[in-house]
Scaffold this motif. Structure first.
Motif, short mmCIF file in Angstrom:
data_model
loop_
_atom_site.label_atom_id
_atom_site.label_comp_id
_atom_site.label_asym_id
_atom_site.label_seq_id
_atom_site.Cartn_x
_atom_site.Cartn_y
_atom_site.Cartn_z
N SER A 1 75.04 67.30 -16.27
CA SER A 1 75.14 66.32 -17.36
C SER A 1 76.44 65.54 -17.26
O SER A 1 76.48 64.34 -17.57
CB SER A 1 75.07 67.05 -18.71
OG SER A 1 76.20 67.89 -18.91
N GLN A 2 77.54 66.20 -16.79
CA GLN A 2 78.80 65.48 -16.64
C GLN A 2 78.72 64.46 -15.50
O GLN A 2 79.27 63.37 -15.59
CB GLN A 2 79.94 66.47 -16.41
CG GLN A 2 80.29 67.29 -17.65
CD GLN A 2 81.71 67.82 -17.61
OE1 GLN A 2 82.27 67.99 -16.52
NE2 GLN A 2 82.28 68.06 -18.77
N VAL A 3 78.03 64.82 -14.44
CA VAL A 3 77.89 63.88 -13.31
C VAL A 3 77.11 62.65 -13.75
O VAL A 3 77.49 61.50 -13.44
CB VAL A 3 77.20 64.59 -12.13
CG1 VAL A 3 76.83 63.57 -11.05
CG2 VAL A 3 78.12 65.66 -11.54
N ILE A 4 76.01 62.87 -14.47
CA ILE A 4 75.22 61.72 -14.95
C ILE A 4 76.05 60.87 -15.90
O ILE A 4 76.00 59.62 -15.87
CB ILE A 4 73.94 62.21 -15.65
CG1 ILE A 4 73.05 62.99 -14.67
CG2 ILE A 4 73.17 61.04 -16.24
CD1 ILE A 4 72.57 62.18 -13.50
N ALA A 5 76.86 61.52 -16.76
CA ALA A 5 77.70 60.77 -17.69
C ALA A 5 78.74 59.95 -16.93
O ALA A 5 79.04 58.82 -17.31
CB ALA A 5 78.38 61.73 -18.67
N GLN A 6 79.32 60.51 -15.85
CA GLN A 6 80.29 59.76 -15.06
C GLN A 6 79.67 58.52 -14.43
O GLN A 6 80.35 57.54 -14.17
CB GLN A 6 80.88 60.66 -13.97
CG GLN A 6 81.90 61.67 -14.49
CD GLN A 6 82.51 62.49 -13.38
OE1 GLN A 6 81.82 63.24 -12.69
NE2 GLN A 6 83.81 62.35 -13.20
N HIS A 7 78.38 58.57 -14.20
CA HIS A 7 77.68 57.41 -13.64
C HIS A 7 77.14 56.49 -14.74
O HIS A 7 76.27 55.64 -14.46
CB HIS A 7 76.51 57.87 -12.74
CG HIS A 7 76.95 58.38 -11.40
ND1 HIS A 7 77.41 59.67 -11.21
CD2 HIS A 7 77.01 57.78 -10.17
CE1 HIS A 7 77.70 59.84 -9.94
NE2 HIS A 7 77.49 58.71 -9.27
N HIS A 8 77.62 56.66 -16.01
CA HIS A 8 77.20 55.82 -17.13
C HIS A 8 75.70 55.91 -17.38
O HIS A 8 75.05 54.92 -17.73
CB HIS A 8 77.60 54.36 -16.90
CG HIS A 8 79.07 54.16 -16.73
ND1 HIS A 8 79.94 54.03 -17.78
CD2 HIS A 8 79.84 54.11 -15.59
CE1 HIS A 8 81.17 53.89 -17.33
NE2 HIS A 8 81.13 53.94 -15.99
N GLY A 9 75.14 57.09 -17.16
CA GLY A 9 73.71 57.27 -17.34
C GLY A 9 73.38 58.17 -18.52
O GLY A 9 74.24 58.48 -19.35
N GLY A 10 72.15 58.59 -18.58
CA GLY A 10 71.70 59.45 -19.66
C GLY A 10 70.58 60.37 -19.20
O GLY A 10 70.00 60.18 -18.12
N ILE A 11 70.30 61.36 -20.04
CA ILE A 11 69.28 62.36 -19.72
C ILE A 11 68.35 62.51 -20.93
O ILE A 11 68.82 62.61 -22.07
CB ILE A 11 69.90 63.73 -19.39
CG1 ILE A 11 70.90 63.59 -18.24
CG2 ILE A 11 68.82 64.74 -19.04
CD1 ILE A 11 71.72 64.86 -18.01
N GLU A 12 67.06 62.52 -20.70
CA GLU A 12 66.07 62.75 -21.74
C GLU A 12 65.22 63.95 -21.34
O GLU A 12 64.76 64.04 -20.20
CB GLU A 12 65.18 61.53 -21.94
CG GLU A 12 65.96 60.30 -22.41
CD GLU A 12 65.08 59.06 -22.48
OE1 GLU A 12 63.89 59.18 -22.12
OE2 GLU A 12 65.58 57.99 -22.86
N VAL A 13 65.04 64.88 -22.29
CA VAL A 13 64.29 66.10 -22.00
C VAL A 13 63.14 66.22 -22.99
O VAL A 13 63.34 66.11 -24.20
CB VAL A 13 65.20 67.35 -22.11
CG1 VAL A 13 64.39 68.62 -21.80
CG2 VAL A 13 66.38 67.23 -21.17
N ALA A 14 61.95 66.44 -22.49
CA ALA A 14 60.78 66.70 -23.32
C ALA A 14 60.16 68.01 -22.86
O ALA A 14 59.84 68.18 -21.67
CB ALA A 14 59.76 65.57 -23.22
N SER A 15 60.02 68.95 -23.80
CA SER A 15 59.51 70.26 -23.40
C SER A 15 58.98 70.99 -24.62
O SER A 15 59.40 70.74 -25.75
CB SER A 15 60.63 71.09 -22.74
OG SER A 15 60.14 72.35 -22.33
N ALA A 16 58.04 71.90 -24.36
CA ALA A 16 57.52 72.79 -25.39
C ALA A 16 57.13 74.09 -24.71
O ALA A 16 56.74 74.11 -23.54
CB ALA A 16 56.31 72.18 -26.11
#
Length: 699
Positions: free
Chosen positions: A652-667
């Motif tokens: 998550s820190q690597v994605i944040a350093q690249h000015h990106g984001g993460i979306e998670v969908a799960s059940a």
């Protein structure tokens, strides 16, 4: 027959032929006409009826005739003639039966009996039944006139007696009413004096001087005419002399004519009334009062008097204003505290919260009020283990705890919680106040400082294994060189290369966690980068019978990134997807799909520029909401002892350093979809240092 009598009876001939007088003449309003008494003449012989009708008319009587007893009784019940002259011997209902029926209906009626026979027995029977006189045929006119005059005198005398009786009853009623009114006035004065004495008595008791004795009560008694009978001394002092004053006078112009004032309402309904009113003192100054009126029952006419008690609310309103101001001041302090404060009942429902809590957990719309704390904080279906609030309810003491919750934006927060009991008037714990302080940054610093040693210790065994693997690979290479065995050399080198890659990945993880590291940004083909990622994870998936599919049809062009760091982050997601499929035990097909595409951002991210989107979907065990919200927290792992809790945090820190984001969908039981994105061109500004903006939801 005289001409006058013939003319008078001519309009009645049709009804006479039928045997009855006209109903128009048989109304009660015509029984006494111009001072003439009415005589009901009953005889079955028409000639006698006509002869006697003329005679009675000449004697000054109104005459009604009937041919038999039944007709006569029906007519009598309609007109109630005061004198009845009836024959005894008649077909059907005879004179004796008619006499009995008339006396049963109206006993004061004068009935003169006529008989063709001087029968003493009939005469005695008639007199016993109440007949006024008994006359035999042929009729002696003088005797008949004398008998009728006596009957008329008796009727007049009865009327006079009745009038005198009514006058006497009226006089007695008036005098009685006056006496009752005087008694009520005396009783009203005694009531007021009794109330005043009671107040003075209470005031004289220890501790009573500042309570009822000083209570500004205006006590007054009102009659049913809406006027004041008497009042206490305070009423006289503040509102003026009461006697004879209209009940509405104290209300100024609020109730014109007194209609609708509290006393008028009680008189109209017979029920107590309580209302807030504005009264005017003798100085003309208004003041608010609480007015209560109570009916005092009297005779059958209903409410005889009304007791009115008015309490000056001036001091109460002043105290209420101070209370409101104090409450507002404490509320401002309650909201100004930088801690999140809630008050919860025994069902753990949040019944009160300050502005900090509503901002952090309720979106300032009171969404959390009325909701159980474990739903608002942690999105759980049941209370947390070792809940400090339940402990406070149980023992009434203060408790402290530390926990991780989720705020309104879905971010994990570390909270330090204190609980304190709120007691009711009996000293029992009624509610519990919870004060929460956000220590997320403190915990991050502590974790950052302390986890290096923990991480190095936990990785030491892994490093030892890698070194042993390197030794084995180097041995095989040296052995192959000595023997000229190329296959053995290649096999040994493959072991060495694999162990070097593992060491390299481990070192990068340590570096990313240990300190901030500048990215080495360069351009790379999107498809080539995605293909390299797929080649890393595909052998592991195939070895575990997991169907692996890839979709790079839209992965065109180049993008800017530190491919070494980004590859490590995305490999973490891919390997976690493989592990999730291996943990699935329901028998579903194990599938893992990896998609990479260049898309135009349609949601306004980074000004709408193009971005690279990596989507990893698996059919594994899935995650609960609590697991989704904590998956990027340091040292959190759903794998138990098999996970370190570092990989996804670093990703998550690597994605944040690249000015990106993460979306998670799960059940749970439905698999997981992770979508990571970053802009095609990296901004020139400094990269982000916190975790990537992440959202979660159900699959």
């Amino acid at each position: 027959m005289p001409e006058a009598a013939a003319t008078r009876d001519s309009s009645r001939e049709p009804l006479r032929e039928a045997g009855c007088e006209p109903i128009r003449e048989a109304s009660r309003e015509t029984v006494r006409e111009a001072g003439r008494e009415t005589v009901l003449l009953v005889d079955d012989e028409a000639d006698i009826r006509e002869l006697l009708s003329m005679l009675l008319d000449d004697l000054g009587f109104n005459v009604l005739t009937a041919p038999d007893g039944e007709m006569a009784l029906s007519l009598f019940r309609t007109v109630e003639a005061p004198i009845v002259l009836t024959d005894i011997k008649m077909p059907g209902l005879d004179g004796i039966g008619l006499l009995a029926a008339i006396k049963a209906h109206l006993p004061d009626t004068e009935v003169v009996m006529i008989s063709g026979h001087a029968d003493m027995e009939l005469a005695i029977q008639s007199l016993k039944l109440g007949a006024s006189d008994f006359i035999t045929k042929p009729i002696d006119v003088a005797l008949l006139e004398h008998s009728l005059n006596k009957a008329r005198e008796r009727i007049a005398l009865k009327r006079q007696v009745r009038e005198h009786t009514l006058n006497l009853e009226r006089l007695v009623a008036e005098k009685s009413a006056r006496l009752v009114d005087l008694e009520r006035r005396l009783a009203a004065r005694q009531i007021v004096e009794g109330l005043s004495s009671a107040m003075r008595f209470v005031a004289s008791e220890p501790g009573g001087g500042s309570s009822l004795g000083d209570l500004p009560c205006f006590v007054s008694i009102h009659n049913r005419e809406g006027r004041v009978i008497t009042a206490n001394a305070l009423y006289r002092e503040r509102l003026g002399e009461p006697e004879g004053r209209e009940s509405c006078a104290a209300y100024g112009e609020a109730y014109p004519g007194g209609v609708g004032c509290p006393v008028d309402q009680t008189l109209a309904t017979g029920r107590p009334v309580q209302s807030r009113e504005t009264l005017y003192g003798v100085d003309g100054q208004p003041f608010h009062a609480l007015v209560s009126t109570t009916p005092i029952s009297g005779d059958e006419k209903g409410t005889a008097m009304v007791l009115e008690v008015a309490v000056d609310m001036t001091e109460v309103e002043r105290l209420h204003a101070e209370l409101v101001q104090s409450h507002r001041r404490y509320r401002d302090l309650f909201d100004a505290v930088p801690c999140a404060i809630t008050v919860q009942d025994r069902s753990l429902n949040i019944v009160e919260a300050n502005r900090t809590f509503l901002r952090e957990f309720g979106c300032l719309q009171d969404k959390a009020l009325g909701q159980p704390c474990f739903e608002a904080y942690k999105h759980r279906a049941e209370p947390c283990p070792d809940c400090p609030i339940l402990a406070t309810f149980e023992d009434g003491g203060r408790h402290q705890a530390e926990t991780v919750v989720t705020d309104a934006q879905g971010q994990a927060r570390n909270l330090l919680i204190w609980t304190a009991p709120l007691l009711d008037e009996h000293g029992r714990v009624e509610k519990v106040m919870e004060v929460s302080t956000d220590i997320t940054q403190i915990r991050q610093l502590q974790d950052h400082l302390s986890s290096l040693g923990m991480m190095l210790g936990s990785m030491s065994h892994g490093v030892k294994g890698l070194v042993m693997g390197l030794d084995g690979g180097m041995y095989r290479v040296e052995s192959g060189l000595n023997k000229g065995d190329v296959a053995k050399i290649r096999s040994g080198w493959e072991v060495v290369r694999h162990r070097v890659e593992r060491i390299r990945k481990m070192v990068l993880d340590i570096l990313y966690y240990a300190k901030s590291r500048d990215l080495d940004i360069s351009e790379h083909p999107v498809r080539s980068f995605a293909e390299d990622l797929a080649m890393i994870v595909e052998p592991k998936a195939a070895a575990n019978n997991i169907r692996f599919t890839r979709d790079f049809s839209e992965a065109e062009g180049v993008f800017e990134a530190d491919t070494t760091a980004l590859s490590s982050a995305l490999v973490n997601f891919l390997e976690n997807a493989v592990d999730a499929c291996l943990s699935e035990t329901t028998g579903r097909t194990r599938e893992l799909s990896f998609r990479c595409a260049v898309e135009q951002d349609g949601e306004g991210h980074d000004g709408g520029q193009a971005r690279v989107v990596f989507t990893i979907t698996d059919t594994g065990v899935g995650m609960s909401r609590e697991e989704r919200e904590k998956m990027f927290t340091l040292f959190f792992s759903s794998k138990g002892s098999k996970g370190t809790g570092i990989g996804l945090f670093i990703s998550s820190q690597v994605i944040a350093q690249h000015h990106g984001g993460i979306e998670v969908a799960s059940a749970v039981g439905e698999g997981t979809r992770v979508t990571a994105w970053l802009p095609v061109q990296q901004p020139q500004s400094q990269p982000q240092t916190g975790p990537a903006a992440a959202t979660s939801g159900q699959a």
